[in-house]
Design a protein around this motif. Sequence first.
Motif, PDB file in Angstrom:
ATOM      1  N   CYS A 247       0.848  -1.193   0.000  1.00  0.00           N
ATOM      2  CA  CYS A 247       0.000   0.000   0.000  1.00  0.00           C
ATOM      3  C   CYS A 247       0.885   1.245   0.000  1.00  0.00           C
ATOM      4  N   CYS A 250       0.609   2.774   3.767  1.00  0.00           N
ATOM      5  CA  CYS A 250       1.072   2.134   5.001  1.00  0.00           C
ATOM      6  C   CYS A 250       2.023   0.956   4.746  1.00  0.00           C
ATOM      7  N   CYS A 267      -6.697  -1.699   0.568  1.00  0.00           N
ATOM      8  CA  CYS A 267      -5.729  -1.979   1.630  1.00  0.00           C
ATOM      9  C   CYS A 267      -6.479  -2.398   2.885  1.00  0.00           C
ATOM     10  N   CYS A 270      -5.685   0.195   5.868  1.00  0.00           N
ATOM     11  CA  CYS A 270      -6.154   1.589   5.798  1.00  0.00           C
ATOM     12  C   CYS A 270      -7.668   1.670   5.621  1.00  0.00           C
TER      13      CYS A 270
HETATM   14 ZN    ZN Z   1      -2.616   0.907   3.673  1.00  0.00          ZN
END
Ligand code: ZN
Length: 465
Positions: A247, A250, A267, A270
């Motif tokens: 991602c 993150c 993701c 997230c």
């Molecule tokens: Zn993420």
Amino acid sequence: MPELPEVETVKNTLHELVHGKTISDVKIIREKNVENNPEEFKNALIGATITHFERVGKFIIFHFDKDIVLISHLRMEGKYFLKSKNDKIGKHDLVVFYFSDDTCLMYNDTRRFGMLKVASIFNYKNEPPLSNVGPDPFMMSDASRLEKAFKNKSIAIKTALLDQSIMSGLGNIYVDEVLFATAIHPETPAKLIKRQQLEWILKESKRILGEACNAGGTTIKSYHPKEGVSGNFQYALKVYGKKDKPCPRCGHLMRKIFVNGRGTTFCPKCQKNIDLPYVVGVTGPIGSGKSEACKYLESLGFLYLSADKIVHDLYKDKKVQDGIRKIIPELKIKNDDIDREFLKNYLLDNPNKKRRLEKYVHSKVEEVFAKTIKSTPKSKSIVLEVPLLFESRIDDYCDDTLFIDISDKKQIENLIDRKEDIKKALKLNQNFNYQENKKKATYVIKNDKNIAHLNKELSAIFSYK
Ligand SMILES: [Zn+2]
């Protein structure tokens, strides 16, 4: 399939190429792609001069110096080619518009799903297909229309945003981008999305579609008359097609699921589904006291699901036994159950088979977890005990993760207490990535004292979850 930015670019390029030209003849090669009677279609267009173009959702509208419009939808593969009158008509050219100069515009469509329709300028927006097209994000000053439309809808937000009658312009690619940008799980029921988030969705839709339109506009400058005006240029996509890639926000690996049959990348870290119960995943080396920790959380009201327990039950399932036999043909069955001693010793000697078996079993365990999490009321919290929590990517289902740490000395003591064969147990556990998993976990508890101490630490973190 072209999305709004590509259609916008095709529209702009068509304007550059053919505005001011007068249609002198029309040749319909495939009548199915024209919604009017073929003679009426031709007669309406012959003699008309193109003045400008308009886009409504993903429809391109040709305007003329007459009271008619030509509505065009490219669907999957529709393209326009500006060619010389003498050029040969190709296999996938379905309609040709001849101009009064030496050129012609060919509508080419390898998939043949596109549509063309002549309509009256006075009524074209009030009749199908345009009467079913909602405003696009650029036409909306706020999200009140979305709020009203989604208020009672339990369908997934992704599905709701793809409904072109509510808001047009977001197709399968850009809806994933917008939901990623706004950190919303694509399966979240539409009615749970708050007004503030809807405003954010609208804002990001405008930004992402706008940037993509600009990117398309830049690329098209390299237009070559021999190439089609097709809009196959892609905006720098962050999530679409990025399954199993980290991602950009993150670093967690992205996942692909199907929402209402549409491939969807997101993701898991997230974009949490706020409609699901709180889930904590527990991991740690063998003999660290994971089960004790989970049992304590169960006493706090958590629903306790153990991967080992699920595997235990799965091994009795005939279908699963058949699946495992495909990996290990020598598999032994005892009293309708897999012979565990045999399996344990076999896996010790065959690390490759062990990996394949784990992959197969993890996917089955994951199915059970996913189903249980979805069917558990939101008010209940869940604890998942999974020895290979991160390796199996089951942490994707967790809001938090807990690593039970232990010193080597205490670990050996615990294994002796459990009458385990220490050598075998440690060898079977050697796939466990101690350092990395410890770093990944939300919480780490060192379990070197007694159970009362473990419970106290757990209580401090989880008693209010
Ligand atoms: Zn993420």
